[in-house]
Design a protein around this motif. Structure first.
Motif, short mmCIF file in Angstrom:
data_model
loop_
_atom_site.label_atom_id
_atom_site.label_comp_id
_atom_site.label_asym_id
_atom_site.label_seq_id
_atom_site.Cartn_x
_atom_site.Cartn_y
_atom_site.Cartn_z
N PHE A 395 0.83 -1.20 0.00
CA PHE A 395 0.00 0.00 0.00
C PHE A 395 0.87 1.25 0.00
O PHE A 395 1.97 1.25 0.55
CB PHE A 395 -0.88 0.05 1.26
CG PHE A 395 -1.94 -1.00 1.30
CD1 PHE A 395 -3.21 -0.73 0.80
CD2 PHE A 395 -1.67 -2.26 1.81
CE1 PHE A 395 -4.19 -1.71 0.82
CE2 PHE A 395 -2.65 -3.24 1.83
CZ PHE A 395 -3.92 -2.97 1.34
N ILE A 396 0.31 2.28 -0.62
CA ILE A 396 0.89 3.62 -0.45
C ILE A 396 -0.11 4.39 0.39
O ILE A 396 -1.25 4.58 -0.02
CB ILE A 396 1.14 4.30 -1.80
CG1 ILE A 396 2.22 3.51 -2.55
CG2 ILE A 396 1.54 5.76 -1.61
CD1 ILE A 396 2.54 4.04 -3.92
N PRO A 397 0.29 4.78 1.61
CA PRO A 397 -0.67 5.43 2.50
C PRO A 397 -1.09 6.78 1.94
O PRO A 397 -0.24 7.61 1.59
CB PRO A 397 0.10 5.60 3.81
CG PRO A 397 1.31 4.74 3.68
CD PRO A 397 1.61 4.63 2.23
N VAL A 398 -2.38 6.99 1.82
CA VAL A 398 -2.89 8.29 1.38
C VAL A 398 -3.94 8.83 2.34
O VAL A 398 -4.22 10.03 2.35
CB VAL A 398 -3.51 8.21 -0.05
CG1 VAL A 398 -2.43 8.04 -1.10
CG2 VAL A 398 -4.52 7.08 -0.16
N VAL A 436 -1.33 -0.97 -4.26
CA VAL A 436 -0.60 -0.91 -5.53
C VAL A 436 -0.17 -2.27 -6.05
O VAL A 436 0.37 -2.37 -7.15
CB VAL A 436 0.65 0.00 -5.45
CG1 VAL A 436 0.25 1.45 -5.29
CG2 VAL A 436 1.60 -0.44 -4.36
N SER A 437 -0.36 -3.32 -5.27
CA SER A 437 0.09 -4.63 -5.77
C SER A 437 -1.07 -5.36 -6.44
O SER A 437 -2.21 -5.25 -6.02
CB SER A 437 0.64 -5.45 -4.61
OG SER A 437 -0.24 -5.41 -3.50
N ARG A 438 -0.72 -6.08 -7.48
CA ARG A 438 -1.72 -6.85 -8.21
C ARG A 438 -1.18 -8.25 -8.44
O ARG A 438 0.01 -8.42 -8.75
CB ARG A 438 -2.02 -6.21 -9.58
CG ARG A 438 -2.65 -4.84 -9.50
CD ARG A 438 -4.08 -4.91 -8.97
NE ARG A 438 -4.67 -3.58 -8.94
CZ ARG A 438 -4.49 -2.72 -7.95
NH1 ARG A 438 -3.76 -3.05 -6.90
NH2 ARG A 438 -5.04 -1.53 -7.99
N GLN A 439 -2.09 -9.21 -8.37
CA GLN A 439 -1.67 -10.59 -8.56
C GLN A 439 -1.81 -10.93 -10.05
O GLN A 439 -2.64 -11.72 -10.46
CB GLN A 439 -2.51 -11.50 -7.66
CG GLN A 439 -2.18 -11.35 -6.18
CD GLN A 439 -2.46 -9.95 -5.62
OE1 GLN A 439 -3.57 -9.45 -5.74
NE2 GLN A 439 -1.46 -9.33 -5.01
N ARG A 440 -1.00 -10.22 -10.84
CA ARG A 440 -1.05 -10.38 -12.28
C ARG A 440 0.35 -10.71 -12.80
O ARG A 440 1.28 -10.84 -12.01
CB ARG A 440 -1.56 -9.11 -12.98
CG ARG A 440 -2.88 -8.57 -12.53
CD ARG A 440 -4.00 -9.57 -12.56
NE ARG A 440 -4.09 -10.34 -13.79
CZ ARG A 440 -4.83 -11.45 -13.90
NH1 ARG A 440 -5.49 -11.91 -12.86
NH2 ARG A 440 -4.88 -12.09 -15.04
N TYR A 441 0.48 -10.79 -14.12
CA TYR A 441 1.75 -11.22 -14.71
C TYR A 441 2.42 -10.15 -15.56
O TYR A 441 3.61 -9.94 -15.50
CB TYR A 441 1.51 -12.46 -15.57
CG TYR A 441 0.60 -13.44 -14.87
CD1 TYR A 441 1.04 -14.07 -13.70
CD2 TYR A 441 -0.68 -13.68 -15.33
CE1 TYR A 441 0.20 -14.94 -13.03
CE2 TYR A 441 -1.52 -14.56 -14.66
CZ TYR A 441 -1.08 -15.19 -13.51
OH TYR A 441 -1.89 -16.04 -12.84
N PHE A 442 1.61 -9.50 -16.42
CA PHE A 442 2.20 -8.55 -17.36
C PHE A 442 2.17 -7.16 -16.73
O PHE A 442 1.25 -6.39 -16.92
CB PHE A 442 1.43 -8.56 -18.68
CG PHE A 442 2.12 -7.83 -19.78
CD1 PHE A 442 3.41 -8.18 -20.16
CD2 PHE A 442 1.50 -6.78 -20.44
CE1 PHE A 442 4.06 -7.51 -21.20
CE2 PHE A 442 2.14 -6.11 -21.48
CZ PHE A 442 3.42 -6.48 -21.84
N GLY A 443 3.20 -6.89 -15.97
CA GLY A 443 3.27 -5.60 -15.29
C GLY A 443 4.67 -5.38 -14.78
O GLY A 443 5.57 -6.20 -15.01
N VAL A 444 4.86 -4.27 -14.11
CA VAL A 444 6.17 -3.97 -13.54
C VAL A 444 6.30 -4.76 -12.24
O VAL A 444 5.50 -4.56 -11.32
CB VAL A 444 6.33 -2.47 -13.28
CG1 VAL A 444 7.68 -2.19 -12.62
CG2 VAL A 444 6.18 -1.68 -14.58
#
Length: 848
Positions: A395-398, A436-444
């Motif tokens: 997370f990025i705290p906002v 900000v994290s995603r359980q995906r593959y095609f990303g940074v």
RNA sequence: GGGCGGUUAGCUCAGUGGUAGAGCACUGCGCUUACAACGCAGGGGUCGGCGGUUCGAAACCGUCACCGCCCACCA
């Protein structure tokens, strides 16, 4: 395609090629920040389809850029492609018929055909990403072609993609900076989760959809006697119930607070608590807290400080549980287990049905279920409702920075200004930190590893970060410093973070991606903060918000001084376009039919922030303008003879009126209202120049009168420059007509009022002569004769001698344009109102 | 439920206190040496309703209606 359409497209193609070869739109890195205008271009999602909306909003940007360029500014206008993320993954799955299974090993010989059908093939993550790379290359090419076709004046050497090495570097570096500053953290917590994509999603990606559901009333026993009835649309969460809640002032339940309720079927004793968030008039006024039905459940769960009973798994199926152990407290574990085992493994919908059947069999339901329609949260790209699932995320705290982020938003000038409010409302309404994290593959990839202790457990507190010099890295194939690859996944070794960043976490950095940040700070500071962020209003909560946030967290800056917000494009009937309705207007179709300038004309006629209809009439109008500009130019450029300074009253009137148009148009551009600039210029061009002046000036122009010739050439020169940002192709074509060496109008300077004379009598001269000329035309039209039919005698009566003087001063032109044999101007009162004209037109008997 | 836009001619839209506009569509005329992918002329509007401010309101204020969008803790 007709011959003339072909000419149009050839003309466009010629100038497109010239601009590339000439370097007309290249950024000059030697010039300073204050003489540079910088655009933070929206990288379009290339895996989406080409949409007329892209043409609309990107043209808006280009209009502004072209205006600024002609104002003498050095333009930094890069283009990015957003290829990172879910849309690309989906497209790869569809066009290749594959799915990613990260457990599989890489197959270097894998061959799958584009467009293949049949069973879905599971492939390794690396193979999958390779296919993504193939697809995005093709998609980017299509967008590039479209954008060049509509004449975007980008510096095409400044291209980037959100998945390319530079973007990965910037994204990872900025994240590590946040980590250093304590502005990023990871935690295991209930998070909104899409069960189909099996990934966390952020608040900004969530939308409400109205869905039908059933309200089930369920009877709970109360410890020590009595019962209470809870209404719920989600009976399948009953096993996850950890408490029931009612409003503290609710008389019906006041006596129950502090006691325990017993859930039916599972016989779990749960506290009855009071909380003002419970609304007495909703349902039965008392509700169950489940882990987790919604965000409020998460809050109550935190307040209670009890362990969660997780029943929904990441795949949306019911998890197994051992009743009577740990959090699974029950007064009758045996029967609880028996009931629960019937649910394990079933989908949410199946479980809902099963629980209702079990409750009915148990006599725990009250009355018939009631139909209800209510908003349900969905991932904007998803098909099933979101669930709250406990998982480990970054997370990025906002939430603790709302005030500062609103302040940053206020420092930006929004066009139109009302969109600041939408930004502020969004920030004020934030209810969770930015996941900000995603359980995906095609990303940074998230550039961290975790240590594994001697027992083989991942120690999430021991985050291993790469050296900045090594970025970008992929923690799934690179090893952290001090470890070797063979220690991956072993006790005493390490493991890479398996996740990638949310697309927006990278897109938030677009002003820094092409700028050279932070290694070439001199270059970076020449283009940052940027001047302009153009974007559509739907992504204020995403792209605008995340960019402001990341800029603030990175170095306290605002990313841009201005935000120009475009509206949406609706179909010609002002309905939303959608593939299912079949009312989609394809940009390539309208470009084929009307040409790039005409389509740009349509975009320019739409004001910032307002939705626009893809109205064929407006495209047609644009095409008509392009034709008219070419024809008018052909006449003017065909006259022979030396031009001189304007001396004739009509010439002075025309240019003086143009002088005011220059001022008005400039004011309009400066106040971000390109549609007004267009309207002013177009009205002058059409009405003053072509309808009237070109006709009135013909006799003198053919005779080689220097004043007329000079005026015509000046007028054309100025009006072309006024039109150049909007219709760049035809403006360039006419500007360079007959030139051996083309010199782009787009590097010419924006007209200044001082280039043109000012005449006190301009409006009076013009209006008076036009009024007479119009009356002549009317007479001929009513007599059903051709416009060149001779007028035997034209008599103008007026009580105001000065009005007649204005006509007299240009009478030779009037006589020629109207084919008038005898013109009489008489200061006589014929009973007309005040100083009105009374015009008598006596047509000749024959055309001779 | 809260907020923000919008409502002007058949259609798409300009018009921020002073005689209601443009383009398209419609009607009529005209091939006129820039333009028939065109020109000229014409018909067409109680400016969403109501109330107020003002000498004067399409515009300013209030209120209501309808359309669209954004947001909201889904019991």
């Amino acid at each position: 395609m007709s011959k003339k359409s072909q000419d149009l497209h050839e003309m466009e193609e010629r100038w497109r090629a010239f601009w590339l070869e000439d370097g007309t739109y290249l950024y000059d890195s030697s010039r300073g920040r204050d003489e540079t205008f910088v655009v933070d271009t929206p990288p379009p999602t290339v895996s989406g389809s080409l949409h007329i909306g892209h043409v609309f909003s990107f043209t808006h940007t280009d209009l502004i850029v072209r205006y600024k360029r002609m104002q003498g500014l050095n333009i930094y206008y890069p283009m990015g492609w957003d290829d990172n993320g879910l849309p690309t993954e989906r497209r790869v799955q569809n066009v290749f018929g594959v799915r990613c299974d990260p457990r599989l090993p890489y197959d270097p010989d894998l061959k799958v055909e584009f467009g293949r059908e049949g069973d879905v093939i599971p492939i390794s993550r690396k193979n999958f990403i390779e296919l993504c790379d193939i697809v995005v290359q093709e998609d980017e090419q299509k967008f590039l072609e479209l954008f060049q076709r509509i004449g975007l004046s980008c510096d095409w050497n400044q291209m980037y993609a959100t998945i390319d090495e530079r973007s990965r570097y910037v994204s990872q570096l900025s994240f590590l900076n946040l980590l250093d500053k304590g502005q990023a953290d990871h935690r295991e917590a209930p998070t909104m989760w899409d069960v189909d994509f099996q990934s966390a999603v952020a608040q900004a990606e969530v939308e409400d959809r109205d869905k039908d559901g059933m309200f089930h009333k369920i009877r709970f026993e109360v410890e020590g006697g009595g019962d209470l009835v809870i209404a719920t649309t989600r009976p399948e969460l009953l096993p996850a119930c950890i408490a029931v809640v009612a409003h503290p002032d609710d008389e019906r339940y006041k006596d129950l607070f502090g006691k325990k309720a017993i859930t039916p079927l599972f016989k779990a004793p749960v506290p009855i608590i009071a909380d003002e968030k419970a609304e007495p008039d909703k349902g039965t006024g008392i509700l169950m807290v489940c882990t987790f039905g919604d965000a409020t459940d998460v809050e109550w769960w935190r307040q209670l400080g009890v362990p969660a009973r997780e029943v929904i798994g990441r795949d949306g199926r019911i998890l197994s549980a051992e009743w009577g152990e740990g959090p699974w407290e029950s007064n009758d574990p045996g029967s609880a287990q028996a009931h629960y085992d019937k649910l394990v493994g079933s989908s949410i919908n199946q479980a809902r049905k099963s629980v209702v059947e079990l409750l009915e069999a148990d006599g725990a339901t009250v009355g018939e279920p009631e139909h209800i329609r209510r908003p349900v949260k969905f991932f904007e790209k998803g098909d099933r409702p979101l669930e709250f699932v406990v998982s480990r995320q970054w997370f990025i705290p906002v939430m603790d920075k709302k005030k500062e982020l609103i302040e940053q938003g206020r420092k930006v000038e929004w066009h139109p200004a009302m969109f600041l409010k939408r930004y502020v409302d969004w920030v004020e309404g934030l209810n969770q930190d930015w996941c900000v994290s995603r359980q995906r593959y095609f990303g940074v990839p998230i550039p961290v590893w975790y240590e594994i202790d001697s027992e083989g457990n991942i120690v999430y507190d021991k985050v291993l970060v790469p050296k900045k010099a090594d970025l970008p890295i992929d923690p799934s194939s690179d090893a952290p410093e001090g470890f070797t690859e063979d220690q991956r996944g072993k006790p005493g070794g390490f493991t890479g973070d398996p996740d990638v960043f949310d697309t927006w976490a990278t897109s938030a950095l677009t002003p820094r991606i092409p700028s050279g940040w932070p290694d070439e700070m001199e270059r970076h500071l020449k283009v940052y903060p940027t001047d302009l962020r153009p974007q559509a209003h739907d992504i204020i909560r995403t792209w605008a918000f995340v960019t402001i946030t990341r800029s603030y967290l990175e170095d306290g800056s605002i990313p841009w001084h201005h935000a120009a917000i475009s509206g949406f494009v609706l179909d010609p009937d002002r309905k939303k376009m959608s593939k299912s309705k079949g009312n989609v207007v394809l940009p390539t179709d309208v470009l084929d039919e009307y040409g790039a300038d005409a389509v740009r004309y349509w975009s320019a006629s739409g004001r910032l922030g307002l939705d626009a209809a893809a109205d064929p009439n407006v495209f047609k109008e644009g095409k008509r303008l392009v034709t008219k500009i070419r024809n008018a130019a052909r006449l003017i450029q065909g006259y022979e003879g030396e031009g001189g300074p304007p001396t004739h009253p009509l010439d002075l009137a025309l240019l003086s009126r143009l002088r005011h148009v220059v001022q008005e148009a400039t004011d309009a551009w400066e106040s971000w209202t390109h549609s007004i600039a267009l309207e002013r210029v177009e009205t002058w061009f059409w009405s003053d120049l072509t309808d009237n002046y070109l006709e009135l000036s013909k006799s003198r122009a053919y005779a080689g009168d220097p004043s007329a010739l000079g005026t015509l050439r000046t007028a054309l020169d100025v009006v072309l420059r006024l039109f150049a940002p909007i219709v760049p192709f035809v403006a360039e074509e006419v500007w360079n007509a007959g030139a051996d060496e083309p010199s782009s109008i787009h590097r010419a300077s924006w007209p200044k009022p001082d280039e043109l004379p000012e005449s006190e009598n301009a409006n009076a001269t013009f209006h008076n002569v036009v009024e007479v000329l119009t009356e002549v035309r009317r007479a001929k039209s009513e007599a059903k004769v051709s416009i060149k039919w001779p007028v035997e005698r034209l008599t103008v009566y007026c009580n105001a001698p000065d009005r007649l003087e204005f006509v007299r001063s240009v009478s030779a032109d009037l006589i020629a344009a109207g084919n008038i044999k005898n013109l009489e101007l008489k200061a006589e009162d014929k009973g007309q109102n005040e100083d009105d004209f009374l015009i008598e037109v006596q047509l000749a008997e024959s055309q001779e």
